[in-house]
Design a protein around this motif. Structure first.
Motif, PDB file in Angstrom:
ATOM      1  N   LYS A  48       0.843  -1.195   0.000  1.00  0.00           N
ATOM      2  CA  LYS A  48       0.000   0.000   0.000  1.00  0.00           C
ATOM      3  C   LYS A  48       0.881   1.250   0.000  1.00  0.00           C
ATOM      4  CE  LYS A  48      -3.618   2.296   2.735  1.00  0.00           C
ATOM      5  NZ  LYS A  48      -4.413   2.220   4.004  1.00  0.00           N
ATOM      6  N   SER A  51       2.079   3.713   3.091  1.00  0.00           N
ATOM      7  CA  SER A  51       1.946   2.948   4.336  1.00  0.00           C
ATOM      8  C   SER A  51       3.268   2.981   5.088  1.00  0.00           C
ATOM      9  CB  SER A  51       1.536   1.502   4.043  1.00  0.00           C
ATOM     10  OG  SER A  51       2.513   0.858   3.253  1.00  0.00           O
ATOM     11  N   GLY A  57       3.882  -2.175  10.261  1.00  0.00           N
ATOM     12  CA  GLY A  57       3.150  -1.797   9.055  1.00  0.00           C
ATOM     13  C   GLY A  57       3.468  -2.674   7.870  1.00  0.00           C
ATOM     14  N   HIS A  60       2.001  -2.508   4.463  1.00  0.00           N
ATOM     15  CA  HIS A  60       0.630  -2.976   4.270  1.00  0.00           C
ATOM     16  C   HIS A  60      -0.397  -2.057   4.920  1.00  0.00           C
ATOM     17  CE1 HIS A  60       2.347  -7.336   3.869  1.00  0.00           C
ATOM     18  NE2 HIS A  60       2.458  -6.643   2.745  1.00  0.00           N
ATOM     19  N   ARG A  61      -0.008  -1.262   5.885  1.00  0.00           N
ATOM     20  CA  ARG A  61      -0.964  -0.438   6.635  1.00  0.00           C
ATOM     21  C   ARG A  61      -0.214   0.680   7.357  1.00  0.00           C
ATOM     22  NH1 ARG A  61      -0.802  -5.514   8.110  1.00  0.00           N
ATOM     23  NH2 ARG A  61       0.703  -5.959   9.764  1.00  0.00           N
TER      24      ARG A  61
END
Length: 694
Positions: A48, A51, A57, A60-61
Motif C-alpha cells: 500500500k 503505508s 506496518g 501494508h498499513r
C-alpha cells in the motif's frame, strides 16, 4: 505423402509455418550475444502506497514513506506497480536484443507479516502471474510459443513453508511443472516433477542452460539431507548433472548453470550443505572445459564467488570428513551481516595468488616475461559464481544484462521452442540407461590428485598415495583431455562471457516523495547501524557483537524510516526507468577485460590488497595515489602554529601528528574494495556509511 512431408519440413525451416503448440520458429532471428538475468522479484499484492515501512506496518498499513514503486532499503516486498513497470521497461529496451532469459526464483512475497500469513494460493498465484508475464512478453506472433527461451528456477520463498521442499514427486513440483509449461521442454516435464531440475538448449548444439533446484542443496532445507546418500534428491540431482555435462562434452557443447541459492561459503558461514558444496565444486573442476559460469540470486547483494579446487575433500562427499564448523547463513542478510560476510570473502581473496601477467593476461606459451613457467596460467584451479542483486528493493531494483562472445556463431541456428527432436529423446534414453555411468575416478588419470583433495603436503618427487573414495557409489567425472584447450570460462573464445551491464531504478528519485519526521515512531532504524562497543558493554567481542546481532537482524525500516507523507494528497512519481548503474566494459576501477576466471581473480586480489606504507594500494591507479597525497597535504596544513609562546609544544604536537600519520597511512582506504562495497549495496549507501562498514 513423402513429398508433402518434405515440403512441410522446408516451410518449417524457412519460418513460413509454425510448429507444434509451444514451439516458436523464426529463421530470421539472429544471435545478439546478450541475455537477461532477473531474480528475486517478490511481488506483494498487499503493498500500500504511503503505508508504514516499520515492522508493524510492513508496507501494508499505517502511515509512512512507502513509495509508489516500492520502499527502497527496507524489508518490504515489491508492489505490483514495480513489477509491471519492470516488464514494460524490458519490453521497450531489451526484448528484441537478447537471446534468452535466466530467472532465478523467489516470485512470491516473504512471510514477514504476522497479520497476513502466506498461503499456497498466494505463493502459486504470484508465480503464475510472473510466469504468464514472461510468456506474454516473449510470445511469438502467433501467440503459440516463445520467441526466445526463458529458464526459471525455484526460490526458497516459492514454496510453503519457505525453505522446506521434500523429495519429489510432490504437489509443489507438480504445480510448477504446469506453471512453467512454457519454459520446460516437453520431454522433461515428467522428470521435473521428481526433482525440479531441467535444462534447455538455448543455442541448439552449442549452449545449454541448466536450471538447478538448489533447495535440495540448501542447508536450511530440513526436509532433505545433503548429497552423499543415494536416496537423497541432492545426490540424484548431482548424478543427473554429472551425466548431462558428460553428454555435452561429447557433443562439443557448453553449459551455464543457474540456481536460486548460491554456493556461498566462507570461514564461518555457508548456504549449502557441505556434501553438496564439495560435490558441486568437484564437478565444476572436472567439467571446467564445459561450464561457462554459475549464475545465482537470493542474497540481494551484488558480488561474486571464487571457488578453489584445493578445498575439495573427497571424504566430505560421504559425510565422513571432520571439517571446520560453519553456521548456516542468515536467510535474509541485513546490511551489517552482509558486510561481515563480504569482509570474510575479502579476507579469503587477500590470500589468492595473482594471475600471471598484467591483469590476467597470459602469454601463449604459459610463461611470464622473465621466462618462469606458470603452473596454472589460465586459473583452472578456480571456478566462478556470479550473484546478481534483486528486483525487490531491499536496496534498489536491479536487472543485469550479460554479454557473451558469438564469434563464428552469427549464423548459428537459434532456439525454436520446446525441444522435441529425436536426438534429444535418444540422449535422454541413454542417460536413463546409464544412470551410473562409469567414469574415471581418482585412482585413474585425473588431475585432481590426493594431494590436492586432502591438502597434505608431499615431499618432492614422492608419489602421493592413491586413497580410494570413501563412498563406493561415488563416480568422479573425467577431467578435460590434456590435449584440449582451456574452456570459455578461462580463455576468450566463442561463448565466453565478455561482460555485463547492470541497470537499477533509483526509487528515491522516481518515487519523488515529500516526507516529514514521524516523532511517534519507535521501531524505525536507519538502513545502516554502526557497532558501538561502549553501548554494547565490556564483555568479549563475540558477546558484544552477538548482542547487537539480535537487534541488527530486526526488520529494516529503510532510509526513510520514521517519516510520514508531508501531504495527504497522492504522490506524484517521476517517470519510471532503469538506468545504468555500471558496466564492466568501462568500469575504470574494476578494469575487467572479460568475465573469465583470471579476470575475477585479478579483481579479487586487488580488492583483498592491504594499503602499503606509502598510502596507496598495490595496483591502484595514479588518480588514487594523487588523491591520497592531497589528503596528506591537507592534514599538514591543519597544524598551523597559533602562538609564538609555545613553539616547542607545537613542534611536539606536529611530530606526534606526523608519527601518527605514518600509522594512519596503513589504514588508507583500498578504493577497489570501497568501489566493490558501493556496488554490493547497489549504490544505496552514502560514502560515510560505506567507510563505517569498511
Amino acid at each position: 505423402m513423402a513429398l508433402g512431408r518434405v515440403l512441410a519440413l522446408a516451410l518449417l525451416c524457412h519460418g513460413v509455418i509454425s510448429g507444434p503448440a509451444g514451439v516458436a520458429l523464426s529463421a530470421q532471428r539472429k544471435l545478439h550475444g546478450r541475455f537477461l538475468h532477473i531474480t528475486d522479484i517478490h511481488p506483494d499484492a498487499y503493498y500500500k502506497v504511503h503505508s508504514s515501512t516499520d515492522e508493524d506496518g510492513a508496507c501494508h498499513r499505517g502511515k509512512g514513506p512507502a513509495g509508489p514503486y516500492g520502499a527502497e532499503t527496507t524489508d518490504c516486498d515489491s508492489p505490483f506497480s514495480l513489477v509491471n513497470a519492470t516488464f514494460d521497461w524490458i519490453a521497450a529496451n531489451l526484448r528484441d536484443t537478447i537471446d534468452f532469459v535466466v530467472w532465478t526464483g523467489d516470485s512470491a512475497r516473504h512471510d514477514g507479516d504476522e497479520r497476513l500469513p502466506r498461503d499456497a494460493d498466494q505463493v502459486l498465484g504470484t508465480n503464475t502471474w510472473i510466469a504468464d508475464k514472461f510468456a506474454d512478453l516473449f510470445a511469438n506472433a502467433e501467440g503459440k510459443g516463445l520467441t526466445i527461451p526463458v529458464v526459471p528456477t525455484l526460490g526458497n520463498n516459492d514454496i510453503l513453508p519457505h525453505n522446506i521442499l521434500l523429495p519429489g514427486p510432490n504437489k509443489w513440483l507438480k504445480h510448477y511443472s504446469h506453471i512453467w509449461r512454457h519454459f520446460i521442454p516437453e520431454e522433461q516435464r515428467h522428470s521435473f516433477e521428481f526433482g525440479g531440475w531441467f535444462d534447455v538448449e538455448v543455442i541448439p548444439d552449442k549452449l545449454a542452460v541448466f536450471s538447478l533446484n538448489t533447495l535440495y542443496f540448501f542447508d536450511r532445507n530440513a526436509g532433505v539431507d545433503g548429497c552423499a546418500n543415494p536416496q537423497e534428491p541432492g545426490y540424484k540431482q548431482m548424478e543427473w548433472l554429472r551425466v548431462q555435462l558428460q553428454f555435452l562434452r561429447e557433443r562439443g557443447m557448453k553449459a551455464i548453470l543457474i540456481g536460486h541459492v548460491p554456493p556461498a561459503r566462507t570461514e564461518s558461514k555457508k548456504l549449502w550443505d557441505e556434501t553438496c558444496w564439495q560435490k558441486y565444486s568437484l564437478w565444476m573442476h572436472q567439467f571446467r572445459d564445459v561450464v561457462v559460469a554459475g549464475l545465482y540470486g537470493h542474497m540481494n547483494i551484488d558480488h561474486f564467488l571464487i571457488h578453489d579446487k584445493d578445498e575439495i575433500d573427497i571424504a566430505a562427499l560421504s559425510g565422513s570428513s571432520e571439517l571446520g564448523a560453519r553456521v548456516a547463513m542468515e536467510d535474509e542478510l541485513s546490511v551489517m551481516s552482509a558486510s561481515d560476510y563480504l569482509v570474510e570473502l575479502r579476507n579469503r581473496w587477500s590470500k589468492l595468488t595473482p594471475p600471471p601477467g598484467k591483469r590476467g593476461e597470459v602469454a601463449k606459451d604459459g610463461k611470464r616475461k622473465k621466462g618462469k613457467k606458470v603452473k596454472d596460467p589460465w586459473g583452472e584451479r578456480y571456478h566462478l559464481s556470479l550473484v546478481s542483486p534483486s528486483v525487490v528493493p531491499n536496496y534498489f531494483p536491479t536487472l543485469r544484462v550479460l554479454e557473451y562472445n558469438i564469434t563464428g556463431l552469427e549464423d548459428a541456428p537459434v532456439w525454436k521452442g520446446a525441444l522435441t527432436g529425436v536426438s534429444r529423446a535418444v540422449a535422454d534414453e541413454e542417460a536413463s540407461s546409464q544412470k551410473h555411468l562409469e567414469l574415471r575416478d581418482l585412482s585413474g588419470e585425473t588431475d585432481v590428485d590426493d594431494t590436492t583433495l586432502t591438502k597434505k603436503k608431499k615431499k618432492k618427487n614422492k608419489k602421493p598415495k592413491k586413497t580410494p573414495p570413501h563412498d563406493p557409489e561415488l563416480h568422479i567425472p573425467e577431467p578435460p583431455s590434456k590435449s584440449s584447450p582451456p574452456g570459455p570460462a578461462y580463455s576468450p573464445q566463442p561463448l565466453t562471457l565478455t561482460g555485463y551491464t547492470q541497470y537499477f531504478a533509483n526509487l528515491t528519485r522516481i518515487n519523488n516523495l515529500s516526507l516529514t519526521d514521524l516523532s511517534t515512531s519507535t521501531s524505525a532504524r536507519p538502513a545502516v547501524i554502526t557497532f558501538n562497543e561502549q553501548d554494547a558493554g565490556e564483555s568479549g567481542s563475540e558477546d558484544r557483537r552477538g548482542g547487537w546481532r539480535d537487534w541488527l537482524l530486526r526488520w529494516r525500516s529503510g532510509k526513510h524510516g520514521g517519516k510520514k507523507p508531508a501531504s495527504p494528497h497522492p504522490p506524484r512519481p517521476r517517470e519510471f526507468a532503469f538506468e545504468v548503474e555500471y558496466s564492466t566494459f568501462d568500469d575504470r576501477v574494476y578494469r575487467l577485460d572479460d568475465l573469465t576466471v583470471n579476470s575475477f581473480v585479478d579483481l579479487a586480489v586487488r580488492i583483498g590488497e592491504r594499503v602499503g606504507a606509502k598510502g596507496a594500494e598495490v595496483g591502484s591507479s595514479s588518480e588514487d595515489e594523487e588523491e591520497e597525497e592531497d589528503e596528506d597535504e591537507d592534514d599538514d596544513q591543519e597544524s598551523d602554529v597559533e602562538s609564538d609562546g609555545d613553539v616547542e609544544t607545537e613542534k611536539k604536537k606536529k611530530k606526534a601528528k606526523k608519527g601518527g600519520k605514518k600509522g594512519s597511512k596503513k589504514r588508507k582506504l583500498n578504493k577497489t574494495w570501497l568501489h566493490f562495497l558501493r556496488h554490493a549495496f547497489v549504490g544505496t549507501l552514502e560514502e560515510d556509511e560505506l567507510k563505517k562498514l569498511y
